[in-house]
Write an enzyme that holds these catalytic residues in place. Structure first.
Site, PDB file in Angstrom:
ATOM      1  CE  LYS A  27       8.842  -1.039  11.206  1.00  0.00           C
ATOM      2  NZ  LYS A  27       8.338   0.230  10.405  1.00  0.00           N
ATOM      3  CG  ASP A  54       9.815   0.445   7.361  1.00  0.00           C
ATOM      4  OD1 ASP A  54       9.910   0.202   6.043  1.00  0.00           O
ATOM      5  OD2 ASP A  54       8.841  -0.016   7.987  1.00  0.00           O
ATOM      6  CE  LYS A  56       7.130   0.037   4.036  1.00  0.00           C
ATOM      7  NZ  LYS A  56       7.412   0.385   5.382  1.00  0.00           N
ATOM      8  CG  ASP A  59      13.493   9.462  -6.158  1.00  0.00           C
ATOM      9  OD1 ASP A  59      13.565   9.615  -7.459  1.00  0.00           O
ATOM     10  OD2 ASP A  59      13.326  10.390  -5.210  1.00  0.00           O
ATOM     11  CB  THR A 118       1.647  -6.700   5.488  1.00  0.00           C
ATOM     12  OG1 THR A 118       2.004  -5.488   6.180  1.00  0.00           O
ATOM     13  CG2 THR A 118       2.766  -7.671   5.412  1.00  0.00           C
ATOM     14  NE  ARG A 210      -1.038  -0.436  13.852  1.00  0.00           N
ATOM     15  CZ  ARG A 210      -1.658  -0.292  12.444  1.00  0.00           C
ATOM     16  NH1 ARG A 210      -2.752   0.210  12.291  1.00  0.00           N
ATOM     17  NH2 ARG A 210      -1.370  -1.357  11.571  1.00  0.00           N
TER      18      ARG A 210
HETATM   19  O1  C5P Z   1       1.251  -1.633  13.819  1.00  0.00           O
HETATM   20  P1  C5P Z   1       1.795  -2.657  13.077  1.00  0.00           P
HETATM   21  O2  C5P Z   1       2.427  -4.023  13.722  1.00  0.00           O
HETATM   22  O3  C5P Z   1       0.897  -3.103  11.888  1.00  0.00           O
HETATM   23  O4  C5P Z   1       3.013  -2.278  12.302  1.00  0.00           O
HETATM   24  C1  C5P Z   1       3.895  -2.581  11.294  1.00  0.00           C
HETATM   25  C2  C5P Z   1       5.089  -2.137  10.748  1.00  0.00           C
HETATM   26  O5  C5P Z   1       5.451  -2.586   9.694  1.00  0.00           O
HETATM   27  C3  C5P Z   1       4.642  -0.495  10.376  1.00  0.00           C
HETATM   28  O6  C5P Z   1       5.827   0.351  10.913  1.00  0.00           O
HETATM   29  C4  C5P Z   1       4.837  -0.594   9.031  1.00  0.00           C
HETATM   30  O7  C5P Z   1       5.068   0.581   8.358  1.00  0.00           O
HETATM   31  C5  C5P Z   1       5.675  -1.657   8.782  1.00  0.00           C
HETATM   32  N1  C5P Z   1       5.688  -2.581   7.461  1.00  0.00           N
HETATM   33  C6  C5P Z   1       4.465  -3.062   7.060  1.00  0.00           C
HETATM   34  N2  C5P Z   1       4.231  -3.651   5.957  1.00  0.00           N
HETATM   35  C7  C5P Z   1       5.384  -3.793   4.882  1.00  0.00           C
HETATM   36  C8  C5P Z   1       6.746  -2.987   5.519  1.00  0.00           C
HETATM   37  C9  C5P Z   1       6.541  -2.539   6.634  1.00  0.00           C
HETATM   38  O8  C5P Z   1       3.429  -3.176   7.771  1.00  0.00           O
HETATM   39  N3  C5P Z   1       5.558  -4.504   3.750  1.00  0.00           N
END
Ligand code: C5P
Length: 231
Positions: A27, A54, A56, A59, A118, A210
């Site tokens: 991703k 990703d 998002k 616009d 989220t 992470r």
């Molecule tokens: O580090 P972590 O596991 O929290 O990363 C989650 C990934 O998913 C990040 O790249 C974040 O931008 C992405 N994301 C998210 N919530 C969303 C859409 C994408 O956390 N609704």
């Protein structure tokens, strides 16, 4: 899906090297895409990875149509647009895909709507963003809207997968970030589940950043996640 949330190509390549041979979807989010650019996506495709871009998009419809056409030409396997941009904007994204496909491009990307991030808590959604009701109601409304526009699925919290599948059907794809292996640091995510729990809900793809990228041994972290899921 491994979230390559890095400042540049060099750092991301280090992780890719560490994970070499483990099948995973990569991703690429805005941090890496804005710094490493389309060439980085092309290089992932050349290495045989599936790529979820990703970025998002959100616009005016005409701009989203153009953006979608460009990323489809890049060969991404999945990309997303904010459902909050409205039905016409989401339809424009699909028109952009069709335009790229019509000019001879062959990979048809899965187009996903972003529902409610989220990281958004109920208080933030109600008081800062100004959307009333529960997070779940907002997510379901966005999911139905995305489906009515012709999108293939949505990004959502694993906590919402069952309701989304009930509302939109099991074939409507869910991509779920907000995944934390048992005992992992929450970071800024608020609505989380472990990898096995997320698949038990029926999600199609889990996104993990992470817990892998910040691990001392990312390869061992990903292997442990895969192991936990296969058990
Ligand atoms: O580090 P972590 O596991 O929290 O990363 C989650 C990934 O998913 C990040 O790249 C974040 O931008 C992405 N994301 C998210 N919530 C969303 C859409 C994408 O956390 N609704």
């Amino acid at each position: 899906m491994v979230a390559l949330d890095y400042p540049g190509a060099a750092e991301a390549r280090q992780l890719i090297e560490a994970l070499k041979g483990i099948p995973c979807y990569m991703k690429v989010g805005m941090q890496l895409f804005y710094s490493a650019g389309p060439e980085f996506v092309t290089s992932l495709k050349e290495q045989g990875y599936k790529v979820f871009l990703d970025v998002k998009m959100h616009d005016i419809p005409n701009t989203v149509k153009g953006g979608s056409e460009s990323v489809t030409r890049l060969g991404v396997d999945m990309f997303n647009v904010h459902a909050a941009g409205g039905k016409q904007m989401m339809e424009a994204a699909l028109e952009g895909v069709d335009k790229a496909l019509g000019s001879g491009h062959t990979t048809k990307p899965i187009v996903i709507g972003v529902t409610q991030l989220t990281s958004t808590s109920l208080t933030v959604m109600n008081e800062e963003i100004g959307i009333s009701g529960s997070v779940e109601e907002a997510v379901l409304r966005y999911a139905r809207l995305a489906q009515s526009a012709g999108l293939h699925g949505v990004v959502a919290s694993p906590l919402e997968v069952i309701r989304i599948k009930e509302a939109c059907g099991s074939g409507f794809i869910t991509v779920t970030p907000g995944i934390r292996p048992a005992g992992a640091d929450m970071g800024d995510q608020t609505r989380v589940m472990t990898p096995p729990e997320a698949f038990e809900q029926g999600t199609d793809y889990i996104v993990i950043g992470r817990p892998i990228t910040a691990a001392k041994d990312p390869r061992a972290a990903l292997e442990a996640i895969i192991q936990s899921v296969s058990q």
